[in-house]
Design a protein around this motif. Structure first.
Motif, PDB file in Angstrom:
ATOM      1  N   GLY A  39       0.813  -1.213   0.000  1.00 19.84           N
ATOM      2  CA  GLY A  39       0.000   0.000   0.000  1.00 19.84           C
ATOM      3  C   GLY A  39       0.843   1.258   0.000  1.00 19.84           C
ATOM      4  O   GLY A  39       2.036   1.246   0.313  1.00 19.84           O
ATOM      5  N   ALA A  40       0.188   2.336  -0.370  1.00 17.38           N
ATOM      6  CA  ALA A  40       0.881   3.619  -0.503  1.00 17.38           C
ATOM      7  C   ALA A  40       1.382   4.143   0.832  1.00 17.38           C
ATOM      8  O   ALA A  40       2.452   4.754   0.900  1.00 17.38           O
ATOM      9  CB  ALA A  40      -0.040   4.645  -1.156  1.00 17.38           C
ATOM     10  N   LEU A  41       0.640   3.906   1.894  1.00 12.59           N
ATOM     11  CA  LEU A  41       1.057   4.416   3.207  1.00 12.59           C
ATOM     12  C   LEU A  41       2.369   3.789   3.651  1.00 12.59           C
ATOM     13  O   LEU A  41       3.273   4.495   4.141  1.00 12.59           O
ATOM     14  CB  LEU A  41      -0.039   4.149   4.247  1.00 12.59           C
ATOM     15  CG  LEU A  41       0.194   4.728   5.636  1.00 12.59           C
ATOM     16  CD1 LEU A  41       0.307   6.240   5.558  1.00 12.59           C
ATOM     17  CD2 LEU A  41      -0.910   4.329   6.580  1.00 12.59           C
ATOM     18  N   ALA A  42       2.506   2.483   3.449  1.00  8.66           N
ATOM     19  CA  ALA A  42       3.752   1.813   3.826  1.00  8.66           C
ATOM     20  C   ALA A  42       4.899   2.266   2.933  1.00  8.66           C
ATOM     21  O   ALA A  42       6.027   2.502   3.415  1.00  8.66           O
ATOM     22  CB  ALA A  42       3.584   0.294   3.721  1.00  8.66           C
ATOM     23  N   GLN A  43       4.630   2.421   1.644  1.00  7.60           N
ATOM     24  CA  GLN A  43       5.681   2.874   0.715  1.00  7.60           C
ATOM     25  C   GLN A  43       6.192   4.249   1.105  1.00  7.60           C
ATOM     26  O   GLN A  43       7.391   4.452   1.275  1.00  7.60           O
ATOM     27  CB  GLN A  43       5.121   2.956  -0.708  1.00  7.60           C
ATOM     28  CG  GLN A  43       5.013   1.659  -1.445  1.00  7.60           C
ATOM     29  CD  GLN A  43       4.508   1.901  -2.847  1.00  7.60           C
ATOM     30  OE1 GLN A  43       3.380   2.327  -3.031  1.00  7.60           O
ATOM     31  NE2 GLN A  43       5.346   1.633  -3.815  1.00  7.60           N
ATOM     32  N   TRP A  44       5.269   5.198   1.202  1.00  8.98           N
ATOM     33  CA  TRP A  44       5.669   6.568   1.497  1.00  8.98           C
ATOM     34  C   TRP A  44       6.235   6.697   2.901  1.00  8.98           C
ATOM     35  O   TRP A  44       7.148   7.493   3.132  1.00  8.98           O
ATOM     36  CB  TRP A  44       4.500   7.523   1.290  1.00  8.98           C
ATOM     37  CG  TRP A  44       4.226   7.730  -0.161  1.00  8.98           C
ATOM     38  CD1 TRP A  44       3.242   7.169  -0.903  1.00  8.98           C
ATOM     39  CD2 TRP A  44       4.988   8.539  -1.057  1.00  8.98           C
ATOM     40  NE1 TRP A  44       3.340   7.574  -2.207  1.00  8.98           N
ATOM     41  CE2 TRP A  44       4.403   8.417  -2.331  1.00  8.98           C
ATOM     42  CE3 TRP A  44       6.104   9.339  -0.909  1.00  8.98           C
ATOM     43  CZ2 TRP A  44       4.900   9.071  -3.449  1.00  8.98           C
ATOM     44  CZ3 TRP A  44       6.599   9.999  -2.026  1.00  8.98           C
ATOM     45  CH2 TRP A  44       6.001   9.859  -3.272  1.00  8.98           C
ATOM     46  N   GLY A  45       5.714   5.920   3.830  1.00  7.12           N
ATOM     47  CA  GLY A  45       6.241   5.951   5.190  1.00  7.12           C
ATOM     48  C   GLY A  45       7.695   5.507   5.239  1.00  7.12           C
ATOM     49  O   GLY A  45       8.537   6.152   5.873  1.00  7.12           O
ATOM     50  N   ALA A  46       7.999   4.393   4.566  1.00  7.00           N
ATOM     51  CA  ALA A  46       9.376   3.896   4.539  1.00  7.00           C
ATOM     52  C   ALA A  46      10.309   4.902   3.869  1.00  7.00           C
ATOM     53  O   ALA A  46      11.420   5.163   4.351  1.00  7.00           O
ATOM     54  CB  ALA A  46       9.433   2.559   3.808  1.00  7.00           C
ATOM     55  N   LEU A  47       9.841   5.479   2.749  1.00  6.29           N
ATOM     56  CA  LEU A  47      10.667   6.452   2.035  1.00  6.29           C
ATOM     57  C   LEU A  47      10.925   7.680   2.898  1.00  6.29           C
ATOM     58  O   LEU A  47      12.079   8.137   3.022  1.00  6.29           O
ATOM     59  CB  LEU A  47       9.998   6.857   0.723  1.00  6.29           C
ATOM     60  CG  LEU A  47      10.735   7.900  -0.116  1.00  6.29           C
ATOM     61  CD1 LEU A  47      12.077   7.359  -0.585  1.00  6.29           C
ATOM     62  CD2 LEU A  47       9.900   8.343  -1.286  1.00  6.29           C
ATOM     63  N   LEU A  48       9.891   8.216   3.507  1.00  6.60           N
ATOM     64  CA  LEU A  48      10.059   9.434   4.313  1.00  6.60           C
ATOM     65  C   LEU A  48      10.895   9.200   5.564  1.00  6.60           C
ATOM     66  O   LEU A  48      11.704  10.057   5.942  1.00  6.60           O
ATOM     67  CB  LEU A  48       8.694  10.012   4.670  1.00  6.60           C
ATOM     68  CG  LEU A  48       7.900  10.581   3.484  1.00  6.60           C
ATOM     69  CD1 LEU A  48       6.526  11.037   3.935  1.00  6.60           C
ATOM     70  CD2 LEU A  48       8.661  11.707   2.821  1.00  6.60           C
ATOM     71  N   VAL A  49      10.727   8.035   6.200  1.00  4.48           N
ATOM     72  CA  VAL A  49      11.542   7.726   7.383  1.00  4.48           C
ATOM     73  C   VAL A  49      13.013   7.615   6.995  1.00  4.48           C
ATOM     74  O   VAL A  49      13.899   8.156   7.677  1.00  4.48           O
ATOM     75  CB  VAL A  49      11.038   6.439   8.070  1.00  4.48           C
ATOM     76  CG1 VAL A  49      12.048   5.921   9.078  1.00  4.48           C
ATOM     77  CG2 VAL A  49       9.702   6.697   8.745  1.00  4.48           C
ATOM     78  N   ALA A  50      13.291   6.925   5.880  1.00  3.19           N
ATOM     79  CA  ALA A  50      14.684   6.771   5.446  1.00  3.19           C
ATOM     80  C   ALA A  50      15.288   8.120   5.051  1.00  3.19           C
ATOM     81  O   ALA A  50      16.445   8.415   5.381  1.00  3.19           O
ATOM     82  CB  ALA A  50      14.761   5.782   4.290  1.00  3.19           C
ATOM     83  N   LEU A  51      14.512   8.953   4.345  1.00  3.22           N
ATOM     84  CA  LEU A  51      15.028  10.263   3.952  1.00  3.22           C
ATOM     85  C   LEU A  51      15.247  11.159   5.165  1.00  3.22           C
ATOM     86  O   LEU A  51      16.235  11.899   5.227  1.00  3.22           O
ATOM     87  CB  LEU A  51      14.083  10.930   2.953  1.00  3.22           C
ATOM     88  CG  LEU A  51      14.026  10.303   1.561  1.00  3.22           C
ATOM     89  CD1 LEU A  51      13.027  11.055   0.686  1.00  3.22           C
ATOM     90  CD2 LEU A  51      15.386  10.274   0.901  1.00  3.22           C
ATOM     91  N   ALA A  52      14.358  11.099   6.135  1.00  2.47           N
ATOM     92  CA  ALA A  52      14.534  11.894   7.362  1.00  2.47           C
ATOM     93  C   ALA A  52      15.776  11.434   8.120  1.00  2.47           C
ATOM     94  O   ALA A  52      16.540  12.260   8.639  1.00  2.47           O
ATOM     95  CB  ALA A  52      13.290  11.784   8.246  1.00  2.47           C
ATOM     96  N   ALA A  53      15.996  10.121   8.177  1.00  2.00           N
ATOM     97  CA  ALA A  53      17.207   9.611   8.838  1.00  2.00           C
ATOM     98  C   ALA A  53      18.454  10.060   8.082  1.00  2.00           C
ATOM     99  O   ALA A  53      19.462  10.434   8.696  1.00  2.00           O
ATOM    100  CB  ALA A  53      17.145   8.088   8.930  1.00  2.00           C
ATOM    101  N   ALA A  54      18.391  10.036   6.748  1.00  3.64           N
ATOM    102  CA  ALA A  54      19.542  10.473   5.951  1.00  3.64           C
ATOM    103  C   ALA A  54      19.843  11.947   6.188  1.00  3.64           C
ATOM    104  O   ALA A  54      21.006  12.338   6.326  1.00  3.64           O
ATOM    105  CB  ALA A  54      19.279  10.210   4.467  1.00  3.64           C
ATOM    106  N   VAL A  55      18.802  12.757   6.252  1.00  3.04           N
ATOM    107  CA  VAL A  55      19.002  14.187   6.523  1.00  3.04           C
ATOM    108  C   VAL A  55      19.593  14.374   7.912  1.00  3.04           C
ATOM    109  O   VAL A  55      20.503  15.189   8.108  1.00  3.04           O
ATOM    110  CB  VAL A  55      17.670  14.958   6.356  1.00  3.04           C
ATOM    111  CG1 VAL A  55      17.778  16.369   6.919  1.00  3.04           C
ATOM    112  CG2 VAL A  55      17.266  15.007   4.896  1.00  3.04           C
ATOM    113  N   GLY A  56      19.101  13.621   8.884  1.00  4.14           N
ATOM    114  CA  GLY A  56      19.641  13.726  10.241  1.00  4.14           C
ATOM    115  C   GLY A  56      21.113  13.360  10.310  1.00  4.14           C
ATOM    116  O   GLY A  56      21.900  14.039  10.975  1.00  4.14           O
TER     117      GLY A  56
END
Length: 127
Positions: A39-56
Motif C-alpha cells: 500500500g501507498a502508506l507503507a511505501q511513502w512511510g518507509a521512504l520518508l523515514v529513510a530520507l529523514a534519517a539520511a538528513v539527520g
C-alpha cells in the motif's frame, strides 16, 4: 600556483556519516519499490523515514554543519538587500517590455529587409 577553495571531507567519521546518509537514501528508494504490494502508506512511510534519517545523519556531519552555516549566512545577506518600491519595479518592468517590443520590431525589419535583398534583388525569386 593559485590556492584552491575546494573543501573536502578529511576525517573518517565524516566520510562514514556521508556514506551512511547516501546508503539511507538508497535504502529508502529500494524500500519504496519493494513495498508496492503493501500500500501507498507503507511505501511513502518507509521512504520518508529513510530520507529523514539520511538528513539527520547528514546534518550531524561536518559538511551538514557547513551547509547550515552557509544557509544562515545567505539568509542574513538576503535580509540586507534593498528591494525596489512597487512604483520603481513597475517602471523597470515597463522599460523591459518596451525594449523587447522595440527589439522585436528591429529584428523583424532586419529579417524582412535581408529577405527582400537576397530573394528579390540578388536571386530574382519573386513570391
Amino acid at each position: 600556483m593559485a590556492s584552491s577553495d575546494v573543501q573536502t571531507v578529511h576525517s573518517g567519521a565524516d566520510k562514514a556519516k556521508l556514506a551512511l546518509a547516501v546508503a539511507l537514501v538508497v535504502v529508502g528508494f529500494v524500500a519504496f519499490y519493494l513495498l508496492t504490494g503493501r500500500g501507498a502508506l507503507a511505501q511513502w512511510g518507509a521512504l520518508l523515514v529513510a530520507l529523514a534519517a539520511a538528513v539527520g545523519v547528514f546534518v550531524a556531519s561536518e559538511s551538514g554543519r557547513q551547509l547550515i552555516a552557509f544557509g544562515r549566512d545567505s539568509w542574513k545577506e538576503v535580509k540586507k538587500v534593498v528591494w525596489p518600491a512597487r512604483k520603481e519595479a513597475m517602471q523597470m518592468t515597463a522599460y523591459v517590455f518596451a525594449f523587447v517590443v522595440v527589439m522585436a520590431l528591429f529584428l523583424w525589419l532586419t529579417d524582412k529587409t535581408l529577405e527582400w535583398v537576397f530573394y528579390d534583388l540578388i536571386l530574382g525569386w519573386r513570391k
